[in-house]
Design a protein around this motif. Sequence first.
Motif, mmCIF file in Angstrom:
data_model
loop_
_atom_site.group_PDB
_atom_site.id
_atom_site.type_symbol
_atom_site.label_atom_id
_atom_site.label_comp_id
_atom_site.label_asym_id
_atom_site.label_seq_id
_atom_site.Cartn_x
_atom_site.Cartn_y
_atom_site.Cartn_z
ATOM 1 N N GLU A 42 156.349 -38.165 9.365
ATOM 2 C CA GLU A 42 155.388 -37.452 8.523
ATOM 3 C C GLU A 42 155.370 -35.968 8.848
ATOM 4 N N GLY A 43 155.112 -35.170 7.821
ATOM 5 C CA GLY A 43 155.000 -33.724 8.021
ATOM 6 C C GLY A 43 156.307 -33.085 8.430
ATOM 7 N N VAL A 44 157.381 -33.443 7.743
ATOM 8 C CA VAL A 44 158.698 -32.884 8.063
ATOM 9 C C VAL A 44 158.901 -31.580 7.303
ATOM 10 N N SER A 45 159.270 -30.537 8.034
ATOM 11 C CA SER A 45 159.545 -29.236 7.423
ATOM 12 C C SER A 45 160.925 -28.754 7.849
ATOM 13 N N ILE A 46 161.658 -28.192 6.914
ATOM 14 C CA ILE A 46 162.988 -27.631 7.176
ATOM 15 C C ILE A 46 163.030 -26.234 6.591
ATOM 16 N N LYS A 47 163.317 -25.250 7.445
ATOM 17 C CA LYS A 47 163.383 -23.862 7.008
ATOM 18 C C LYS A 47 164.684 -23.241 7.478
ATOM 19 N N GLY A 48 165.311 -22.410 6.631
ATOM 20 C CA GLY A 48 166.520 -21.706 7.012
ATOM 21 C C GLY A 48 167.808 -22.427 6.682
ATOM 22 N N LEU A 49 167.706 -23.613 6.048
ATOM 23 C CA LEU A 49 168.882 -24.294 5.523
ATOM 24 C C LEU A 49 168.909 -24.136 4.008
ATOM 25 N N LEU A 50 169.972 -24.589 3.374
ATOM 26 C CA LEU A 50 170.108 -24.418 1.929
ATOM 27 C C LEU A 50 168.939 -25.060 1.184
ATOM 28 N N TYR A 51 168.563 -26.267 1.607
ATOM 29 C CA TYR A 51 167.440 -26.961 0.976
ATOM 30 C C TYR A 51 166.272 -26.976 1.957
ATOM 31 N N GLU B 140 158.647 -28.580 2.996
ATOM 32 C CA GLU B 140 157.453 -28.280 3.785
ATOM 33 C C GLU B 140 156.533 -29.494 3.768
ATOM 34 N N GLY B 141 156.343 -30.101 4.941
ATOM 35 C CA GLY B 141 155.358 -31.162 5.104
ATOM 36 C C GLY B 141 155.641 -32.435 4.332
ATOM 37 N N VAL B 142 156.913 -32.821 4.184
ATOM 38 C CA VAL B 142 157.242 -34.035 3.435
ATOM 39 C C VAL B 142 157.306 -35.239 4.378
ATOM 40 N N SER B 143 157.331 -36.421 3.781
ATOM 41 C CA SER B 143 157.498 -37.658 4.543
ATOM 42 C C SER B 143 158.921 -38.164 4.344
ATOM 43 N N LEU B 144 159.517 -38.644 5.422
ATOM 44 C CA LEU B 144 160.839 -39.252 5.349
ATOM 45 C C LEU B 144 160.738 -40.706 5.786
ATOM 46 N N ALA C 33 167.896 -21.952 11.928
ATOM 47 C CA ALA C 33 167.071 -22.792 11.070
ATOM 48 C C ALA C 33 166.065 -23.536 11.940
ATOM 49 N N GLN C 34 164.937 -23.873 11.355
ATOM 50 C CA GLN C 34 163.879 -24.583 12.069
ATOM 51 C C GLN C 34 163.639 -25.942 11.402
ATOM 52 N N ILE C 35 163.530 -26.964 12.234
ATOM 53 C CA ILE C 35 163.199 -28.304 11.777
ATOM 54 C C ILE C 35 162.010 -28.783 12.599
ATOM 55 N N SER C 36 161.010 -29.346 11.927
ATOM 56 C CA SER C 36 159.830 -29.832 12.649
ATOM 57 C C SER C 36 159.344 -31.128 12.032
ATOM 58 N N VAL C 37 158.632 -31.907 12.830
ATOM 59 C CA VAL C 37 158.015 -33.150 12.379
ATOM 60 C C VAL C 37 156.666 -33.284 13.074
ATOM 61 N N ASP C 38 155.620 -33.517 12.284
ATOM 62 C CA ASP C 38 154.278 -33.631 12.851
ATOM 63 C C ASP C 38 154.077 -34.963 13.558
ATOM 64 N N SER C 39 154.592 -36.043 12.963
ATOM 65 C CA SER C 39 154.385 -37.381 13.511
ATOM 66 C C SER C 39 155.599 -38.246 13.220
ATOM 67 N N GLY C 40 156.151 -38.836 14.265
ATOM 68 C CA GLY C 40 157.334 -39.673 14.100
ATOM 69 C C GLY C 40 158.566 -39.034 14.705
ATOM 70 N N SER C 41 159.709 -39.647 14.448
ATOM 71 C CA SER C 41 160.964 -39.202 15.058
ATOM 72 C C SER C 41 162.038 -38.969 14.008
ATOM 73 N N LEU C 42 162.872 -37.978 14.292
ATOM 74 C CA LEU C 42 164.009 -37.650 13.442
ATOM 75 C C LEU C 42 165.296 -37.797 14.237
ATOM 76 N N LEU C 43 166.340 -38.218 13.558
ATOM 77 C CA LEU C 43 167.688 -38.181 14.103
ATOM 78 C C LEU C 43 168.439 -37.116 13.323
ATOM 79 N N ILE C 44 168.940 -36.103 14.032
ATOM 80 C CA ILE C 44 169.514 -34.927 13.386
ATOM 81 C C ILE C 44 170.998 -34.832 13.714
#
Length: 208
Positions: A156-165, A168-172, A189-200
Amino acid sequence: MKKCYIIGASDMTEQISPSCGDLVIAADGGAEHLRRLGLAPDIMIGDFDSLKSGVAFPTAQILKFPKEKNETDTHLAFLEGKSRGYDKFLIYGGTGGRADHTFANYAILLYAKEAGAEAYLIGGGGYWFALTDGECEINCKKGADVSVFAFGGEAEGVSIKGLLYEVEGVSLSPSFPLGVSNSSLGKKAQISVDSGSLLIYVADKFEE
């Protein structure tokens, strides 16, 4: 920061350059990669079912486990490095072999994050890492693929800044790989997640 290198038995074309104070662990057949590179492990660990006969390092500590065990050899290597105080792990030779073992290594990235460590799975022209309840910066060449997946549940609350797409604050969701195949603009580029885990995944050379 001192690093722990874990060398697995799957494909490995990269060169590594451990520094004084770094720990090098051969997970079973990974010892063969080290022999090819002219390097000696500090520790050899595993059940040694994939190690060819004749591969030996007189100075290495041998930690042998039974074949019937809960952990993979790579997981055992991580646990050994963590028990010795290491918090940054570079895992090579962990992709491109058996698909189930590759997936198990993705899980180790999340396990490491939950244990308070940094871990990177490096191979095949790129690298993977996990991010939990936080943010990170990546800096890779222009046009490099960058993919972001929810891992281990909803993110929850996934944001991606500085990449082509940018988002802000989406759920995956793990069942809908919305974050696959983004693209670097050649800047931080910045990647953030408010709650949960991402595999990048970043399709660029890993800078140690």
